[in-house]
Design an enzyme around this catalytic site. Structure first.
Site, PDB file in Angstrom:
ATOM      1  N   HIS A 107       0.818  -1.214   0.000  1.00  0.00           N
ATOM      2  CA  HIS A 107       0.000   0.000   0.000  1.00  0.00           C
ATOM      3  C   HIS A 107       0.857   1.272   0.000  1.00  0.00           C
ATOM      4  O   HIS A 107       0.353   2.350   0.297  1.00  0.00           O
ATOM      5  CB  HIS A 107      -0.950   0.009   1.212  1.00  0.00           C
ATOM      6  CG  HIS A 107      -2.078  -0.988   1.095  1.00  0.00           C
ATOM      7  ND1 HIS A 107      -2.916  -1.307   2.130  1.00  0.00           N
ATOM      8  CD2 HIS A 107      -2.501  -1.734   0.038  1.00  0.00           C
ATOM      9  CE1 HIS A 107      -3.811  -2.213   1.729  1.00  0.00           C
ATOM     10  NE2 HIS A 107      -3.573  -2.494   0.462  1.00  0.00           N
ATOM     11  N   GLU A 201      -8.286 -10.118  17.331  1.00  0.00           N
ATOM     12  CA  GLU A 201      -9.603 -10.737  17.114  1.00  0.00           C
ATOM     13  C   GLU A 201      -9.424 -11.746  15.993  1.00  0.00           C
ATOM     14  O   GLU A 201      -8.841 -11.396  14.963  1.00  0.00           O
ATOM     15  CB  GLU A 201     -10.620  -9.705  16.627  1.00  0.00           C
ATOM     16  CG  GLU A 201     -10.794  -8.521  17.525  1.00  0.00           C
ATOM     17  CD  GLU A 201     -11.164  -7.279  16.718  1.00  0.00           C
ATOM     18  OE1 GLU A 201     -12.303  -6.858  16.821  1.00  0.00           O
ATOM     19  OE2 GLU A 201     -10.305  -6.767  15.985  1.00  0.00           O
TER      20      GLU A 201
HETATM   21  P1  OAD Z   1      -7.301  -2.375  10.453  1.00  0.00           P
HETATM   22  O1  OAD Z   1      -7.315  -1.171  11.322  1.00  0.00           O
HETATM   23  O2  OAD Z   1      -8.446  -2.566   9.549  1.00  0.00           O
HETATM   24  O3  OAD Z   1      -7.194  -3.702  11.342  1.00  0.00           O
HETATM   25  C1  OAD Z   1      -6.255  -3.831  12.371  1.00  0.00           C
HETATM   26  C2  OAD Z   1      -6.367  -5.225  12.974  1.00  0.00           C
HETATM   27  O4  OAD Z   1      -5.353  -5.357  13.957  1.00  0.00           O
HETATM   28  C3  OAD Z   1      -7.715  -5.530  13.648  1.00  0.00           C
HETATM   29  O5  OAD Z   1      -8.175  -6.808  13.222  1.00  0.00           O
HETATM   30  C4  OAD Z   1      -7.349  -5.568  15.147  1.00  0.00           C
HETATM   31  O6  OAD Z   1      -8.102  -6.531  15.865  1.00  0.00           O
HETATM   32  C5  OAD Z   1      -5.896  -5.984  15.100  1.00  0.00           C
HETATM   33  N1  OAD Z   1      -5.091  -5.514  16.266  1.00  0.00           N
HETATM   34  C6  OAD Z   1      -5.210  -4.348  16.941  1.00  0.00           C
HETATM   35  N2  OAD Z   1      -4.280  -4.275  17.912  1.00  0.00           N
HETATM   36  C7  OAD Z   1      -3.555  -5.416  17.842  1.00  0.00           C
HETATM   37  C8  OAD Z   1      -2.461  -5.946  18.591  1.00  0.00           C
HETATM   38  N3  OAD Z   1      -1.913  -5.273  19.595  1.00  0.00           N
HETATM   39  N4  OAD Z   1      -1.978  -7.158  18.240  1.00  0.00           N
HETATM   40  C9  OAD Z   1      -2.531  -7.866  17.218  1.00  0.00           C
HETATM   41  N5  OAD Z   1      -3.576  -7.419  16.486  1.00  0.00           N
HETATM   42  C10 OAD Z   1      -4.087  -6.210  16.778  1.00  0.00           C
HETATM   43  O7  OAD Z   1      -5.906  -2.345   9.662  1.00  0.00           O
HETATM   44  P2  OAD Z   1      -5.498  -3.116   8.333  1.00  0.00           P
HETATM   45  O8  OAD Z   1      -6.140  -4.446   8.247  1.00  0.00           O
HETATM   46  O9  OAD Z   1      -4.018  -3.043   8.251  1.00  0.00           O
HETATM   47  O10 OAD Z   1      -4.977   1.047   3.483  1.00  0.00           O
HETATM   48  O11 OAD Z   1      -6.110  -2.157   7.228  1.00  0.00           O
HETATM   49  C11 OAD Z   1      -5.910  -2.463   5.866  1.00  0.00           C
HETATM   50  C12 OAD Z   1      -5.811  -1.199   5.059  1.00  0.00           C
HETATM   51  O12 OAD Z   1      -6.943  -0.369   5.297  1.00  0.00           O
HETATM   52  C13 OAD Z   1      -4.627  -0.318   5.405  1.00  0.00           C
HETATM   53  O13 OAD Z   1      -3.428  -0.709   4.793  1.00  0.00           O
HETATM   54  C14 OAD Z   1      -5.067   1.027   4.928  1.00  0.00           C
HETATM   55  C15 OAD Z   1      -6.493   0.999   5.432  1.00  0.00           C
HETATM   56  O14 OAD Z   1      -7.378   1.833   4.834  1.00  0.00           O
HETATM   57  C16 OAD Z   1      -4.711   2.194   2.858  1.00  0.00           C
HETATM   58  O15 OAD Z   1      -4.538   3.244   3.439  1.00  0.00           O
HETATM   59  C17 OAD Z   1      -4.639   2.057   1.374  1.00  0.00           C
END
Ligand code: OAD
Length: 229
Positions: A107, A201
């Site tokens: 990304h 989760e």
């Molecule tokens: P999200 O914010 O959608 O998801 C984060 C995940 O991390 C969730 O499932 C949480 O449960 C988990 N999480 C939070 N804290 C944690 C911890 N301490 N240990 C383990 N897991 C934890 O983020 P992404 O999936 O990365 O794209 O989002 C995908 C894309 O959406 C990003 O790259 C970005 C965004 O819009 C762009 O900007 C193009």
């Protein structure tokens, strides 16, 4: 050469370093409007606003350090060499600062700019981007090297090859809702890979995930990496 293990990380791996995730409680997208800062339309409507938003995030990187999960993956890369591939949806530099050498930022990368005219023109940039910053290759206007919604992610050919050939695919700290990354697990599974999820989760009854380990990245990732044979 295709890796035996492919790892995909998302914002959850950087959460314990103090970086906001995108979704959920107090996530980035609760504070910012995606259409304004993460779409081509938002960018061309108000370039300065979007450049300033990513300048702010880039400056913030210096206040955060890699955590035990980033370090564990860097160690695993050292141990496995070409048998390991790290793909990240994150635009932060915490994997590199933990010692990871080959990271595919699908990304984009906050510490890089690209060119408005030619997206193959990419260059390292760690300062504030202004309306006068230009591409060093062709002098067109620069833009953040961030994949906006609606744009194709980077390195997809290489990623698909690796997912087809790997023995195991592991996704860490991602909500798995943004495609195409959200589809990597089913793609890898259809080519015979074992699929593991490490996350705060975990999905229930997900047909594409063989093993789920629930917990904080700094606790479960080092343990999982150590046990990987
Ligand atoms: P999200 O914010 O959608 O998801 C984060 C995940 O991390 C969730 O499932 C949480 O449960 C988990 N999480 C939070 N804290 C944690 C911890 N301490 N240990 C383990 N897991 C934890 O983020 P992404 O999936 O990365 O794209 O989002 C995908 C894309 O959406 C990003 O790259 C970005 C965004 O819009 C762009 O900007 C193009």
């Amino acid at each position: 050469m295709n890796p035996r293990l492919v790892v995909l990380t998302g914002a959850g791996i950087s959460a314990e370093s103090g970086l906001r995730t995108f979704r959920g409680n107090d996530g980035m997208w609760e504070h910012e409007n995606i259409d304004d800062v993460c779409t081509p339309e938002g960018y061309y409507r108000d370039r300065k606003r979007v450049k300033d938003f990513y300048n702010f995030l880039r400056r913030g990187l210096k206040e955060h350090e890699p955590n035990a999960a980033h370090f564990a993956l860097a160690e695993l890369e050292k141990r496995l060499g070409n048998d390991f591939l790290l793909i990240t949806q994150n635009v932060d530099d915490l994997h590199e600062r933990a010692g990871s050498r080959k990271v595919l930022h699908m990304h984009g990368d906050l510490n890089r700019l690209t060119c408005e005219r030619n997206p193959d023109h990419k260059f390292v940039f760690t300062e504030d981007e202004t309306m006068d910053t230009v591409c060093p290759f062709c002098e067109s206007m620069s833009r953040p090297d961030i994949v906006f919604f609606g744009e194709p992610p980077l390195y997809m050919d290489r990623i698909q090859d690796a997912l087809r050939q790997c023995e195991e695919f592991v996704y860490i700290g991602t909500s798995s809702v943004v495609y195409p990354a959200a589809g990597f697990k089913s793609f890898a599974k259809s080519y015979g890979a074992k699929v593991t999820c490490l996350n705060l989760e975990v999905p229930e009854n997900d047909p594409y995930t063989d093993i789920c380990i629930q917990g904080k990245a700094t606790e479960i990732v080092p343990r999982w990496c150590k046990a990987f044979k």
